[in-house]
Every structure is written in structure tokens, then in C-alpha cells.
Motif scaffolding. Structure first.
Motif: not given
Length: 416
Positions: A145-146, A148-160, A163-165, A193-202
Motif C-alpha cells: 500500500l503506497f 514507492p515502486g509498487s505502482e510499476a510492473r518490475i521484472d514482469g511482476v506486480r504485488p498481489s 493501489k495508486v498513491f 506494507t503501509l505508508y504514512f506521510d503526515r510527519t514528513d508533510t508537517e
């Protein structure tokens, strides 16, 4: 009759041996299939944020597990270090050498976080294989989930699952999305995976020591508490390993530290591949000598190198995507274009925060917390490089990873 008796004795012995090997005591000794491992990124979350009294969930996980501080890879930026965490390679080796970059092998295009087409183009990511690709190739399903890199097909594979960020998705909704993936059971996730951006943004808007950052830390802590509660409700908490990381830290960046790049060199003679704390410069044809002379001389609060002469401790400068001249700002200084400066003064006319500085500076250190059945209790690790997270993850997930730049050794003390 004697032959029959001997045969019966042999069968009985075999049955007893089989029963003994299948006894509960023996079965408990067998290695079990790894449970779920969840890698959680808190963008821009420094280790000392844990000690401010705003993060009861994370502090409890750290006390009941392991904690430490990680040294990011150079440059200490978001995309380079997120990809390092899941490949075990430094940016110079995995190809994501900056948040903005160019590649002669991909003509007519450039990469940036806001370029959605490039973010989903596997050519920008395929210099290294992220752990979710190795997992999928080895029969372990991943829900990413979110990251970086998970939105692309890499080595012909995507995660099961992926989502688009979408930055507008709340912290709680991100947790609920992951829990819904876990509930689906098909496919059964072994890594997420999980990704949270709040601390970076603030942190960027108000600086690392601001009340806004403390509030952001409390928000993401509550979201992790929501995840823990969800795992407990599903009977999965005791079998789940949680690894909480950040990509980098954050330093104060005052308005007085903003400098226009046009003061360094004539902008009509160069392409600024990147600006900010890391300035990447490519001279336009015919101006190479003039630009080198201007950039490589001494500058206040900025040190520049030819790409082949960047200090070895940064492990940076061999990748074709690294521009010919790379400059690193002193802590708190930030070099921007005139348009970027105008936008900053209009939208955030106050002191803020930044990263991308020397990864050996303590302000750039990133948080590390690990909790679950694989981890010992009450362990505090010495500072280690973030390339060491990848071999830890392959161990937890039970997959064979690619050779990277780190090792399990610096984090091994945290494992049971």
C-alpha cells in the motif's frame, strides 16, 4: 510363523517411530510457515519523536520489542531510501538516485514523484528487484500500500494487491484498506506494507520541533493502534511481525537559508536535474567547462563534486543516472529556483524543515521499531545503516533475496 512374527514386530516399531515423530513435543520443534510481516513507513519520522510522549502505541511496541536509529543512504530523500529499504541496495546501485532524475536510456522523459506516468513505468525501477517481487516469485503473496515502486510492473511482476498513491486517503483509511486485504484471505498475504506521510508533510511545513509535527506523530501512532486492534480482533496479532521504519529524518530549515540557484551559475547554461538540499547539475552542450568552473569552486553553505569524486563514504556517483556535478548543502540550507522560492514564500512564509542532508548527521536518522514473535523484548540497537533492513525482511518472510549492500549482523541482536 517366525517370519510373520518378525514382520509384525517391524511394523509395530515403524508405527511407534512415526507416532513419536508426530508427538506434540516434536511437532512444536518443527519450523512453522512464517506468519504475516507488515513493513510500516512513517515518512520523515526521527527516532527522538518516540520520546516526546505523543506515541503510546509505538512506544509500547518498542518496549516490548526492539528499537533503534537508522542511518539513511545518500541522498537522504524519500524515493531513494524507500527503495533502499525494500531492495537492500544503496541508491547508486538500485537506480533511484534522487526524487527527480534523468536517464539517457529513457529519452524524452524524466522522473519525479509528481509524474504519475513515470512512477508507474518499470524502466525507472528495474535496476533492482524489490522484496515483494521476490516474494511473489517464490509463492508469498504481498499487499503493498503506497510504497514507492509498487505502482510499476518490475521484472514482469506486480504485488498481489496494490493501489495508486493518493495523499488524500486518511491514515485510518489506509489501515482499513490493509485490514480488508487481510480479511479477503485469497490470496493469503505473507507480506504487506503501509505508508504514512503526515510527519514528513508537517515537518516540511513547520519544522521538526513544531506542535504540528507532534500532532502528526500522534495521528500516525493512533493509526498503528488501529492496526494493532484490528490484528487482535482477527486473532493475528501474536503471529504478526511489525517492522516500523522511516526513510530519513528532518532538520530545521529557516527561510533565511533559502538560496536561489541562479546565484551559483547562469541558469541559461545548465539543466538543474535536482534542487534543494541536493543540487544536481548538467551543463548544456558547449558550456561544460564554464559550468564546471562555476560550480566546482567554493560556495557558501554548499559543496560540489564531479560525480566521480564524491566522497566514498556516501557510496554514490557510479550510476549513469547521477548527474555530472552533484552538490550537497550544509544542514538547514536549501537551494531553489526563483519560481520555487516564490511559491514557498506565498504558500508557507515561515521557517520549516528539510532533509536530503549528510546522512551521517544525527538529524537525518530514521526511526526503527520491530515487534512480534521473531523479536526479543527490550532491545535497543546501536545506529545501523538502512540497507540492513532488507536481509531482516527476507528472514522474516522466508524468501531468498538478491544480494544487497547490507547484512543481517547489525540487527541480529533483535531476533529471538
Amino acid at each position: 510363523m517366525a517370519v510373520v512374527c518378525r514382520w509384525m514386530v517391524l511394523v509395530a516399531a515403524l508405527m511407534l517411530t512415526t507416532f513419536a515423530a508426530s508427538s506434540p513435543a516434536e511437532a512444536a520443534k518443527r519450523p512453522s510457515k512464517p506468519g504475516l510481516t507488515i513493513l510500516i513507513s512513517l515518512d520523515g519520522f526521527r527516532p527522538d519523536y518516540l520520546d516526546r510522549g505523543n506515541t503510546p502505541t509505538l512506544s509500547a511496541l518498542a518496549a516490548d520489542g526492539a528499537r533503534g536509529a537508522m542511518r539513511p543512504s545518500f541522498p537522504s530523500l524519500t524515493y531513494p531510501n524507500h527503495y533502499t529499504l525494500v531492495t537492500g541496495k544503496r541508491p547508486d546501485h538500485h537506480g533511484m538516485v534522487n526524487n527527480t532524475l534523468e536517464d539517457e536510456a529513457i529519452p524524452g522523459d524524466s522522473f519525479s514523484m509528481s509524474n504519475h506516468k513515470a512512477v508507474g513505468d518499470g524502466r525507472w525501477w528495474d535496476q533492482a528487484k524489490p522484496i515483494w517481487v521476490s516474494a511473489e516469485q517464490q509463492g508469498v503473496h504481498a499487499g503493498i500500500l503506497f510504497w514507492p515502486g509498487s505502482e510499476a510492473r518490475i521484472d514482469g511482476v506486480r504485488p498481489s494487491r496494490w493501489k495508486v498513491f493518493d495523499m488524500k486517503v486518511s491514515s485510518n483509511d489506509r489501515v482499513d484498506t490493509l485490514l480488508s486485504w487481510i480479511d479477503a484471505k485469497t490470496p493469503r498475504l505473507g507480506f504487506a506494507t503501509l505508508y504514512f506521510d503526515r510527519t514528513d508533510t508537517e515537518g516540511h511545513h513547520y519544522g521538526p520541533d513544531s506542535p504540528e509535527v507532534n500532532a502528526a506523530a500522534a495521528e500516525v501512532d493512533a493509526a498503528i493502534g488501529r492496526l494493532v486492534a484490528g490484528l487482535k480482533a482477527r486473532g493475528l496479532y501474536r503471529a504478526t511481525n511489525l517492522v516500523v521504519v522511516a526513510d530519513h529524518g528532518m532538520a530545521p530549515q529557516p527561510l533565511s537559508g533559502l538560496v536561489e540557484v541562479s546565484t551559483l551559475v547562469d541558469p541559461a547554461k545548465v539543466k538543474f536535474v535536482s534542487t534543494g538540499s541536493i543540487v544536481g547539475v548538467r551543463a548544456l552542450p558547449g558550456f561544460e567547462a564554464e559550468v564546471a568552473a562555476a560550480m566546482l569552486k567554493a560556495h557558501p553553505h554548499l559543496t560540489c563534486w564531479e560525480k566521480g569524486k564524491i566522497p566514498a563514504r556516501f557510496g554514490y556517483g557510479t550510476n549513469p543516472r547521477v548527474p555530472p556535478i552533484v552538490c550537497l548543502a550544509d544542514l538547514g540550507w536549501y537551494f531553489v529556483t526563483a519560481s520555487a522560492l516564490k511559491k514557498r514564500l506565498e504558500e508557507h512564509p515561515r521557517d520549516g524543515g528539510a532533509h536530503g542532508y549528510d546522512p551521517f548527521d544525527p538529524a537525518m536518522r530514521a526511526v526503527f521499531v520491530a515487534h512480534g514473535p521473531a523479536f526479543r523484548r527490550g532491545v535497543v540497537l546501536p545506529v545501523f545503516d538502512n540497507v540492513d533492513v532488507y536481509p531482516l525482511l527476507t528472514r522474516l518472510i522466508g524468501v531468498k533475496g538478491d544480494k544487497g549492500d547490507g547484512s543481517l549482523g547489525p540487527v541480529k541482536a533483535a531476533l529471538r
